[in-house]
Design a protein around this motif. Structure first.
Motif, PDB file in Angstrom:
ATOM      1  N   ALA A   1     -43.985  89.372  22.177  1.00 38.52           N
ATOM      2  CA  ALA A   1     -43.482  90.530  22.376  1.00 38.52           C
ATOM      3  C   ALA A   1     -44.070  91.002  24.141  1.00 38.52           C
ATOM      4  O   ALA A   1     -44.633  92.070  24.320  1.00 38.52           O
ATOM      5  CB  ALA A   1     -43.945  91.704  21.580  1.00 38.52           C
ATOM      6  N   SER A   2     -43.937  90.040  25.089  1.00 40.70           N
ATOM      7  CA  SER A   2     -44.433  90.364  26.284  1.00 40.70           C
ATOM      8  C   SER A   2     -43.290  91.263  27.078  1.00 40.70           C
ATOM      9  O   SER A   2     -41.915  91.255  26.472  1.00 40.70           O
ATOM     10  CB  SER A   2     -44.328  89.065  27.063  1.00 40.70           C
ATOM     11  N   PRO A   3     -43.745  92.169  27.653  1.00 40.27           N
ATOM     12  CA  PRO A   3     -42.735  93.419  28.136  1.00 40.27           C
ATOM     13  C   PRO A   3     -41.872  92.737  29.292  1.00 40.27           C
ATOM     14  O   PRO A   3     -42.374  91.987  29.928  1.00 40.27           O
ATOM     15  CB  PRO A   3     -43.798  94.410  28.508  1.00 40.27           C
ATOM     16  N   ALA A   4     -40.385  93.163  28.920  1.00 40.62           N
ATOM     17  CA  ALA A   4     -39.517  92.957  30.255  1.00 40.62           C
ATOM     18  C   ALA A   4     -39.723  93.933  31.292  1.00 40.62           C
ATOM     19  O   ALA A   4     -39.286  93.571  32.572  1.00 40.62           O
ATOM     20  CB  ALA A   4     -38.330  92.961  29.649  1.00 40.62           C
ATOM     21  N   LEU A   5     -40.395  95.131  30.944  1.00 42.80           N
ATOM     22  CA  LEU A   5     -40.472  96.092  31.910  1.00 42.80           C
ATOM     23  C   LEU A   5     -41.632  97.288  31.598  1.00 42.80           C
ATOM     24  O   LEU A   5     -41.740  97.310  30.563  1.00 42.80           O
ATOM     25  CB  LEU A   5     -39.094  97.109  31.947  1.00 42.80           C
ATOM     26  N   VAL A   6     -42.384  97.376  32.625  1.00 39.61           N
ATOM     27  CA  VAL A   6     -43.380  98.344  32.503  1.00 39.61           C
ATOM     28  C   VAL A   6     -43.405  99.488  33.340  1.00 39.61           C
ATOM     29  O   VAL A   6     -43.270  99.212  34.510  1.00 39.61           O
ATOM     30  CB  VAL A   6     -44.721  97.626  32.663  1.00 39.61           C
ATOM     31  N   ARG A   7     -43.452 100.579  32.687  1.00 39.81           N
ATOM     32  CA  ARG A   7     -43.552 102.324  33.268  1.00 39.81           C
ATOM     33  C   ARG A   7     -44.876 102.634  33.130  1.00 39.81           C
ATOM     34  O   ARG A   7     -45.295 102.844  32.025  1.00 39.81           O
ATOM     35  CB  ARG A   7     -42.516 103.133  32.727  1.00 39.81           C
ATOM     36  N   ALA A   8     -45.355 102.953  34.390  1.00 37.68           N
ATOM     37  CA  ALA A   8     -46.647 103.510  34.249  1.00 37.68           C
ATOM     38  C   ALA A   8     -46.626 105.080  34.317  1.00 37.68           C
ATOM     39  O   ALA A   8     -45.746 105.462  34.989  1.00 37.68           O
ATOM     40  CB  ALA A   8     -47.743 103.048  35.357  1.00 37.68           C
ATOM     41  N   VAL A   9     -47.589 105.865  33.713  1.00 41.85           N
ATOM     42  CA  VAL A   9     -47.298 107.246  33.714  1.00 41.85           C
ATOM     43  C   VAL A   9     -48.649 107.833  33.520  1.00 41.85           C
ATOM     44  O   VAL A   9     -49.843 107.172  32.942  1.00 41.85           O
ATOM     45  CB  VAL A   9     -46.412 107.643  32.679  1.00 41.85           C
ATOM     46  N   GLY A  10     -48.959 109.009  33.773  1.00 38.64           N
ATOM     47  CA  GLY A  10     -50.210 109.750  33.563  1.00 38.64           C
ATOM     48  C   GLY A  10     -51.045 110.020  34.464  1.00 38.64           C
ATOM     49  O   GLY A  10     -50.781 109.357  35.850  1.00 38.64           O
ATOM     50  N   GLY A  11     -52.324 110.888  34.434  1.00 36.81           N
ATOM     51  CA  GLY A  11     -52.985 111.097  35.598  1.00 36.81           C
ATOM     52  C   GLY A  11     -53.783 109.868  36.451  1.00 36.81           C
ATOM     53  O   GLY A  11     -53.881 110.132  37.659  1.00 36.81           O
ATOM     54  N   GLY A  12     -53.902 108.810  35.674  1.00 38.27           N
ATOM     55  CA  GLY A  12     -54.442 107.562  36.243  1.00 38.27           C
ATOM     56  C   GLY A  12     -53.615 106.998  37.289  1.00 38.27           C
ATOM     57  O   GLY A  12     -54.096 106.347  37.984  1.00 38.27           O
ATOM     58  N   THR A  13     -52.334 107.294  37.282  1.00 40.97           N
ATOM     59  CA  THR A  13     -51.487 106.674  38.410  1.00 40.97           C
ATOM     60  C   THR A  13     -51.778 107.343  39.627  1.00 40.97           C
ATOM     61  O   THR A  13     -51.144 106.701  40.600  1.00 40.97           O
ATOM     62  CB  THR A  13     -49.915 106.927  37.736  1.00 40.97           C
ATOM     63  N   LYS A  14     -52.316 108.332  39.773  1.00 42.06           N
ATOM     64  CA  LYS A  14     -52.831 108.607  41.427  1.00 42.06           C
ATOM     65  C   LYS A  14     -53.863 107.854  41.788  1.00 42.06           C
ATOM     66  O   LYS A  14     -54.027 108.099  43.035  1.00 42.06           O
ATOM     67  CB  LYS A  14     -53.310 110.228  41.222  1.00 42.06           C
ATOM     68  N   ASN A  15     -54.321 107.040  40.839  1.00 40.30           N
ATOM     69  CA  ASN A  15     -55.461 106.175  41.462  1.00 40.30           C
ATOM     70  C   ASN A  15     -54.829 104.755  41.839  1.00 40.30           C
ATOM     71  O   ASN A  15     -54.937 104.002  40.803  1.00 40.30           O
ATOM     72  CB  ASN A  15     -56.616 106.073  40.461  1.00 40.30           C
ATOM     73  N   ALA A  16     -54.719 104.659  43.298  1.00 37.80           N
ATOM     74  CA  ALA A  16     -53.832 103.196  43.599  1.00 37.80           C
ATOM     75  C   ALA A  16     -54.982 102.164  43.236  1.00 37.80           C
ATOM     76  O   ALA A  16     -54.306 101.152  42.827  1.00 37.80           O
ATOM     77  CB  ALA A  16     -53.584 103.429  44.874  1.00 37.80           C
ATOM     78  N   LEU A  17     -56.041 102.103  43.328  1.00 36.23           N
ATOM     79  CA  LEU A  17     -57.226 101.097  43.086  1.00 36.23           C
ATOM     80  C   LEU A  17     -56.871 100.514  41.560  1.00 36.23           C
ATOM     81  O   LEU A  17     -56.872  99.503  41.246  1.00 36.23           O
ATOM     82  CB  LEU A  17     -58.685 101.467  43.499  1.00 36.23           C
ATOM     83  N   TRP A  18     -56.778 101.708  40.701  1.00 40.31           N
ATOM     84  CA  TRP A  18     -56.914 101.179  39.106  1.00 40.31           C
ATOM     85  C   TRP A  18     -55.382 100.747  38.911  1.00 40.31           C
ATOM     86  O   TRP A  18     -55.166  99.667  38.337  1.00 40.31           O
ATOM     87  CB  TRP A  18     -56.890 102.900  38.516  1.00 40.31           C
ATOM     88  N   LEU A  19     -54.315 101.324  39.311  1.00 41.04           N
ATOM     89  CA  LEU A  19     -52.991 100.876  39.189  1.00 41.04           C
ATOM     90  C   LEU A  19     -53.007  99.192  39.807  1.00 41.04           C
ATOM     91  O   LEU A  19     -52.505  98.514  39.011  1.00 41.04           O
ATOM     92  CB  LEU A  19     -52.092 101.497  40.084  1.00 41.04           C
ATOM     93  N   GLN A  20     -53.529  99.090  40.985  1.00 40.96           N
ATOM     94  CA  GLN A  20     -53.341  97.728  41.498  1.00 40.96           C
ATOM     95  C   GLN A  20     -54.185  96.599  40.678  1.00 40.96           C
ATOM     96  O   GLN A  20     -53.648  95.706  40.287  1.00 40.96           O
ATOM     97  CB  GLN A  20     -53.834  97.653  42.985  1.00 40.96           C
ATOM     98  N   ALA A  21     -55.568  97.108  40.228  1.00 40.77           N
ATOM     99  CA  ALA A  21     -56.348  96.143  39.227  1.00 40.77           C
ATOM    100  C   ALA A  21     -55.513  95.811  38.070  1.00 40.77           C
ATOM    101  O   ALA A  21     -55.565  94.668  37.797  1.00 40.77           O
ATOM    102  CB  ALA A  21     -57.491  96.999  39.044  1.00 40.77           C
ATOM    103  N   THR A  22     -54.691  97.011  37.519  1.00 36.24           N
ATOM    104  CA  THR A  22     -54.045  96.604  36.292  1.00 36.24           C
ATOM    105  C   THR A  22     -53.094  95.432  36.429  1.00 36.24           C
ATOM    106  O   THR A  22     -52.858  94.651  35.710  1.00 36.24           O
ATOM    107  CB  THR A  22     -53.653  97.782  35.770  1.00 36.24           C
ATOM    108  N   SER A  23     -52.132  95.968  37.624  1.00 35.07           N
ATOM    109  CA  SER A  23     -51.013  94.886  37.977  1.00 35.07           C
ATOM    110  C   SER A  23     -51.669  93.591  38.176  1.00 35.07           C
ATOM    111  O   SER A  23     -51.339  92.372  37.651  1.00 35.07           O
ATOM    112  CB  SER A  23     -50.267  95.345  39.014  1.00 35.07           C
ATOM    113  N   ASP A  24     -52.693  93.252  38.987  1.00 39.26           N
ATOM    114  CA  ASP A  24     -53.276  91.955  39.201  1.00 39.26           C
ATOM    115  C   ASP A  24     -53.676  91.580  38.087  1.00 39.26           C
ATOM    116  O   ASP A  24     -53.369  90.181  37.641  1.00 39.26           O
ATOM    117  CB  ASP A  24     -54.424  92.417  40.111  1.00 39.26           C
ATOM    118  N   LEU A  25     -54.581  92.184  36.898  1.00 36.73           N
ATOM    119  CA  LEU A  25     -55.067  91.482  36.193  1.00 36.73           C
ATOM    120  C   LEU A  25     -54.052  91.133  34.762  1.00 36.73           C
ATOM    121  O   LEU A  25     -54.110  90.132  33.955  1.00 36.73           O
ATOM    122  CB  LEU A  25     -56.480  92.420  35.353  1.00 36.73           C
ATOM    123  N   CYS A  26     -52.844  91.972  34.683  1.00 36.36           N
ATOM    124  CA  CYS A  26     -51.917  91.981  33.702  1.00 36.36           C
ATOM    125  C   CYS A  26     -50.878  91.050  34.231  1.00 36.36           C
ATOM    126  O   CYS A  26     -50.013  90.601  33.510  1.00 36.36           O
ATOM    127  CB  CYS A  26     -51.255  93.273  33.306  1.00 36.36           C
TER     128      CYS A  26
END
Length: 493
Positions: free
Chosen positions: A392-417
């Motif tokens: 069940a790997s996703p074909a599309l990922v939409r990020a939402v929520g207050g943490g999306t304001k944190n570019a470092l957190w977003l990038q680390a998540t994309s990199d690791l996932c």
């Protein structure tokens, strides 16, 4: 111009929004509240003050700010944290604080007892979910066994959204998506309550089942007096906040995933068929014939708040993020297990402990904070890895929520996932999804109109990071090799 009202009760804050039928936001309002932690492993809210009190306050603020006639609000939808456990008496009065979702781990003994009595394989087959700290059934059993006096006076067991809907309409209802978390009391194949697996409480004490966009009732005279809303305004059944958040960014078709950066990381992926795996959660989606696979970490935004409050009280989050950006990816070899409230998916270990590992005298606060964000991202990657293992790997990922304001957190998540994350123009979250669901319930919009309401604004592309390729396997190994120590510490508590 006609509007719909969406209100969402979060773990630490309530948000509300008035939205015109073309998706334009007319007014927004917020109100903070606290998560009560009366003892380790417990998490509570005050239903009357935190849930209903916030709803009333935010609604009045929206009406005052916008100046619109309450009669121009054509429908109301609410969402809230969940699944929660709130016993109420015959008058609907709360008998105790609301017991929160999977971050509350008080029912560990009841989970073990139910698994032994019923069988884990039977529960997974009938309920679509293993029993975990997210399950409401064991928490009801905890109430029955530890507070028999309160249980004897319990007329209904509600969740957070059910309580709000009752206060607004006088109706006790719950949506199927939320009800699936009441294992072992919900049969996912029959999509109905069941007492076949466990004699926990009479099923008449549970709310009536509905789909999320069903109209539960209308604003009562009493609710109109308290909120300022017009009597007779339709109110939907409502749902859990994460589901409304997924709606707010257009997650609707199989293979589409919402990644919510909030107090916890919460993940919802719409699937073509039920995904039944004990490491993940399953529920019918918000509409008949659709399915959803879910996952969630126990501490995410709550961990960043803890870090700031305990180690950086003189600093705001923007400054902390700027400091952490100066630390190299991998935080100079520092690992953080983000299990500060145990962990939910995929390990389901309420006795897991948080830790920093690899510290030396060269590490700074910036390294520690980067390690926190990367530790949360590794927990998210662990979920993505599990999804891949069950096909069940996703074909599309939409990020939402207050943490999306944190570019470092977003990038680390994309990199690791290894995932592209799309961020929509409006990241206000669940309350915006509630407003859309309210409009959908009265036929003011079509399901596809969310793309017009909230188009994609940016994308975060994954990068290959050598430090992560080396450290992520060590991060998983760190949990495995310290698990016995963590459990021994829990036993000592």
């Amino acid at each position: 111009m006609t509007h719909t009202l969406g209100i969402d009760i979060g773990t630490f804050e309530t948000k509300g929004v008035l939205v015109a039928h073309d998706g334009t936001i007319t007014a927004t309002a917020t109100r903070p509240h606290k998560m009560l932690v009366p003892r380790p492993g417990w998490a509570e809210h005050r239903a009357e003050e935190d849930w209903w009190g916030d709803f009333v306050h935010v609604t009045k603020a929206l009406l005052a700010q916008s100046g619109i006639d309450p009669r121009d609000i054509k429908a109301v939808a609410a969402s809230a944290i969940g699944p929660c456990m709130l016993p109420v008496d015959s008058a609907g009065k709360p008998l105790m604080n609301g017991v929160l979702y999977g971050v509350d781990t008080r029912a560990t003994a009841q989970i073990a007892a139910l698994n032994a009595a019923i069988g884990e394989d039977v529960i997974l087959e009938r309920c679509g979910n293993a029993l975990t700290s997210q399950s409401v059934g064991p928490k009801i059993l905890w109430l029955k066994e530890t507070h028999p006096d309160l249980f004897a006076h319990t007329a209904k067991v509600l969740t957070s959204t059910s309580y709000l809907t009752w206060k607004l309409t006088g109706e006790y209802v719950i949506d199927h998506y939320t009800a699936a978390n009441f294992s072992p009391l919900y049969d996912v194949t029959r999509q109905d309550w069941t007492a076949d697996l466990a004699d926990i409480l009479p099923l008449g004490r549970l709310p009536r089942l509905m789909w999320s966009t069903g109209i539960a009732g209308q604003i009562t005279t009493a609710a109109a007096s308290e909120t300022g809303l017009a009597e007779g305004t339709p109110v939907t059944c409502g749902t859990i906040d994460a589901a409304a958040e997924a709606v707010s960014v257009g997650v609707a078709r199989p293979g589409e995933m919402m990644l919510m950066y909030g107090s916890t990381i919460f993940i919802i992926q719409v699937t073509a068929n039920p995904v039944r795996d004990p490491r993940l959660w399953y529920a019918p989606w918000l509409f008949p014939g659709q399915h959803a696979s879910m996952a969630g970490l126990a501490t995410s935004g709550t961990l960043t708040h803890w870090f700031r409050d305990q180690l950086a009280r003189d600093t705001d989050f923007a400054t902390l993020a700027a400091e952490a950006a100066g630390s190299p990816k991998g935080a100079k070899g520092l690992l953080c297990l983000p299990y500060f409230s145990g962990e939910r998916t995929p390990i389901h270990d309420p006795n897991a402990k948080g830790s920093f590992f690899g510290l030396d005298l060269t590490h700074t606060r910036a390294d520690l904070y980067r390690a926190v964000l990367e530790g949360i991202a590794m927990g998210t990657a662990h979920v993505f890895e599990t999804c891949a293992e069950v096909g069940a790997s996703p074909a599309l990922v939409r990020a939402v929520g207050g943490g999306t304001k944190n570019a470092l957190w977003l990038q680390a998540t994309s990199d690791l996932c290894g995932a592209v994350q799309e961020v929509c123009d409006k990241t206000i979250g669940a309350s915006y999804g509630d407003a859309f669901l309210a409009a959908l319930a009265i036929g003011a919009v079509a399901e596809s109109d969310i793309a017009k309401w909230n188009p994609v604004g940016s994308r975060v592309m994954p990068e290959r990071v050598t430090a992560y390729e080396r450290q992520y396997p060590l991060w998983k190994q760190l949990y495995r090799q310290t698990r016995d120590i963590a459990h021994a510490l829990s036993d000592a508590d």
